[in-house]
Scaffold this active site. Structure first.
Site, mmCIF file in Angstrom:
data_model
loop_
_atom_site.group_PDB
_atom_site.id
_atom_site.type_symbol
_atom_site.label_atom_id
_atom_site.label_comp_id
_atom_site.label_asym_id
_atom_site.label_seq_id
_atom_site.Cartn_x
_atom_site.Cartn_y
_atom_site.Cartn_z
ATOM 1 N N ASP A 1 3.043 4.146 -1.549
ATOM 2 C CA ASP A 1 3.258 4.707 -2.880
ATOM 3 C C ASP A 1 4.724 5.040 -3.107
ATOM 4 O O ASP A 1 5.264 4.836 -4.172
ATOM 5 C CB ASP A 1 2.429 5.982 -3.065
ATOM 6 C CG ASP A 1 0.942 5.697 -2.954
ATOM 7 O OD1 ASP A 1 0.532 4.576 -3.324
ATOM 8 O OD2 ASP A 1 0.195 6.565 -2.480
ATOM 9 N N GLY B 1 0.789 -1.230 0.000
ATOM 10 C CA GLY B 1 0.000 0.000 0.000
ATOM 11 C C GLY B 1 0.814 1.268 0.000
ATOM 12 O O GLY B 1 0.264 2.360 -0.061
ATOM 13 N N ASP C 1 29.190 8.388 -7.489
ATOM 14 C CA ASP C 1 28.088 7.478 -7.851
ATOM 15 C C ASP C 1 28.549 6.016 -7.879
ATOM 16 O O ASP C 1 29.434 5.666 -8.645
ATOM 17 C CB ASP C 1 27.596 7.923 -9.246
ATOM 18 C CG ASP C 1 26.507 7.042 -9.835
ATOM 19 O OD1 ASP C 1 26.029 6.114 -9.162
ATOM 20 O OD2 ASP C 1 26.122 7.319 -11.000
ATOM 21 N N HIS D 1 24.818 5.107 -15.744
ATOM 22 C CA HIS D 1 25.787 5.194 -14.649
ATOM 23 C C HIS D 1 27.139 4.588 -15.050
ATOM 24 O O HIS D 1 27.200 3.608 -15.798
ATOM 25 C CB HIS D 1 25.260 4.457 -13.416
ATOM 26 C CG HIS D 1 23.987 5.035 -12.884
ATOM 27 N ND1 HIS D 1 23.978 6.064 -11.960
ATOM 28 C CD2 HIS D 1 22.704 4.744 -13.147
ATOM 29 C CE1 HIS D 1 22.715 6.368 -11.673
ATOM 30 N NE2 HIS D 1 21.923 5.584 -12.384
HETATM 31 ZN ZN LIG Z 1 20.126 8.541 -9.097
HETATM 32 ZN ZN LIG Z 2 19.906 9.780 -12.196
#
Ligand SMILES: [Zn+2]
Ligand SMILES: [Zn+2]
Length: 560
Positions: free
Chosen positions: A54, A52, A200, A374
């Site tokens: 979101d 349930g 990243d 990425h």
């Molecule tokens: Zn991201």
């Molecule tokens: Zn992104």
């Protein structure tokens, strides 16, 4: 132990509120001279353990507790995992927002939907620009990614340059010709030196290089040539403007008109065209309502729903419920995307549905119709070798991605003691001669169901029990003085046993509850709490002994 927050001396702090230990809800704070700059404010999509729900947000407690110190929010790029949480934060905190024009354009849709546009300052910044935002000296460095106009950010601080890669890859032949500005990063490394690199980690486990976005263009072109005369439907992320451009190029080259399906696809195509980021000739666009007038070979539909989201345009097509497109024999559906972990089952369901309707499906397992946004290991190494940071913190990834990236940094020569494996909630402080963990702040999940984030862990636990085991409610009225059962107990259940077929079992359960209440009354326990406890444990024991199930037991005891 906690140092006075506003009094950092010359120290600089980083506070990680999300994205370290998960893919999504990226949010970090940088603190200089007691002021806070928020870097990204993203959301995360729920997994199957969160019925349930979101979406999931960062815990904003730290920001709200320190609201007077918050200077601004800087957005690195327009993906939901970086901007999607912003409207929720803006509800509680007025803060100016900085980002590239496209990033702000994408975030703007969301802020507008939340009715907060009027009270929010949006400041566009451009490639290579250096801005003073309060005490923050921020430089915006172009990077390539799967949405245009992504930035790495360099913070020139009293503790040296903190470089944050943002989401990036090193695409040497980007579709828009805008490459990651490695030269500028190299210049900073040479002139000032990079004190700390945050980078990243999404693909830190993947060997080699991520392919150029251009590769996808060639593959799409070949597919359009191969499927001449048949209707082509392509799905990708609505923010992936470069991908949309390449789909459009292939379509136009093969004499097809383009129709978009899905609200965000239509909005983003319009936005990117007005900003000059997407070149589709006016004549090539056609309203989806008109595609019936065209031959199958004259049309290309670009749709949302690449993650198999149940109510998305593509999922509706696959279920035969789309208002606009009826998929059938001869149609080709290209999934120009890759399922985000957790979405595989939904995507699988959509593919099955399309096949059932007679369509042919081409996805990244079959042809090179998608490349990642990425950097993989060789690119991560390249950035490390150019930035030559003194210290390193891997960001943006699950714990295993962070771990691999941390190891990579050590291999690349960053001192082991200055590679920090930080997680959500960690506070890291940079001082003249040190970088260290100094504190922790709340960084749990903020669950959103509907439009408010008031779904607590308890609610989620209840939902899981209800979903897996069902519920048994027992209602009984007792005499307030004697504890004697006056009416009931009545037993109502959903999901434990199918009541009409289990009358005998339910009768026995009632008897067990009556017995326990009598026992309680006999030993003088006639108060409401005691009776409730007895009813719950007797019923729970009975249910478990007889059926080996553990539904939620809800006793309702009324005293008269
Ligand atoms: Zn991201
Ligand atoms: Zn992104």
């Amino acid at each position: 132990m906690r140092a006075a927050l506003a009094d950092l001396g010359g120290a600089v702090r980083l506070v990680f509120l999300g994205g370290l230990g998960e893919i999504g809800r990226n949010c970090a704070c940088i603190e200089v001279a007691g002021r806070i700059l928020i870097l990204d404010c993203g959301l995360m999509f729920p997994d199957t353990e969160m019925p349930g729900i979101d979406l999931v947000l960062p815990d904003f407690t730290y920001l709200l507790d320190n609201r007077d110190r918050v200077e601004a929010c800087v957005l690195t790029h327009g993906h939901e995992d970086h901007v999607g949480g912003l409207p929720f934060l803006l509800r509680h905190l007025r803060v100016p927002v900085y980002g590239s024009p496209l990033t702000l354009g994408l975030a703007r849709h969301r802020i507008e939907e939340a009715g907060l546009l009027g009270q929010t300052e949006l400041h566009p910044v451009h490639d290579g620009e250096r801005r003073q935002i309060g005490p923050f000296d921020v430089e915006f460095i172009p990077v390539t990614h799967s949405v245009p106009h992504g930035f790495a950010t360099a913070f020139h601080t009293p503790q040296g340059v903190i470089l944050h890669s943002g989401d990036f890859k090193l695409d040497l032949t980007p579709v828009d010709g805008r490459s990651t500005d490695l030269a500028r990063i190299g210049a900073i490394a040479t002139d000032e030196g990079v004190r700390l690199l945050l980078s990243d980690s999404t693909n830190a486990e993947e060997a080699g290089h991520t392919l150029s976005e251009r590769v996808v263009g060639r593959v799409l072109n070949d597919l359009f040539a191969a499927y001449q005369g048949r209707r082509v439907i392509v799905t990708c992320f609505a923010s992936h403007i470069h991908r949309i451009q390449q789909i459009a190029n292939a379509a136009v080259a093969h004499g097809r008109a383009i129709a978009t399906v899905g609200r965000s696809m239509g909005k983003n195509v319009a936005l990117a065209r007005t900003m000059g980021l997407l070149a589709i000739p006016d004549g090539a666009l056609v309203d989806v309502e008109k595609i019936g007038d065209l031959e199958p070979g004259e049309v290309c539909i670009i749709s949302t729903g690449s993650q198999g989201e149940p109510m998305s345009a593509l999922a509706l097509m696959a279920a035969g419920e789309s208002k606009w497109v009826t998929v059938g024999e001869g149609d080709i559906v290209i999934l120009s995307s890759h399922a985000i972990p957790g979405n595989e089952a939904n995507v699988g369901k959509v593919i099955d549905g399309l096949y059932r309707l007679g369509a042919e499906v081409v996805h990244s397992g079959v042809a090179e119709v998608h490349v990642s946004g990425h950097a993989k290991r060789e690119e991560l190494k390249t950035l490390l070798s150019i930035a030559r940071p003194d210290a390193f913190i891997p960001v943006h990834g699950e714990f295993r991605h962070l771990t691999h990236h941390a190891r990579l940094a050590t291999e690349m020569g960053v001192a082991r003691s200055r590679v920090l494996l930080a997680e959500d909630g960690d506070v890291v402080e940079l001082r003249d001669n040190s970088i260290d963990f100094v504190d922790e702040v709340p960084a749990g999940y903020l669950y959103v169901d509907g439009i408010v984030g008031d779904v607590g862990r308890g609610v989620l636990r209840d939902r899981r029990v209800l979903a897996e085991e069902g519920v048994v409610v027992v209602v009984v009225t007792v005499d307030a003085k004697s504890g004697e059962v006056l009416t009931g107990p009545e037993i109502i259940t959903r999901g434990w046993v199918f009541a009409p077929e289990a009358e005998a079992l339910i009768d026995e359960a009632r008897a067990a509850v009556v017995a326990s209440l009598e026992e309680a009354a006999d030993s003088g326990g006639t108060d409401y709490e005691t009776l409730k406890r007895h009813a719950r444990s007797a019923l729970g024991r009975f249910v478990n002994e007889r059926t080996r199930r553990r539904p939620m037991i809800v006793p309702v005891v009324m005293e008269v």
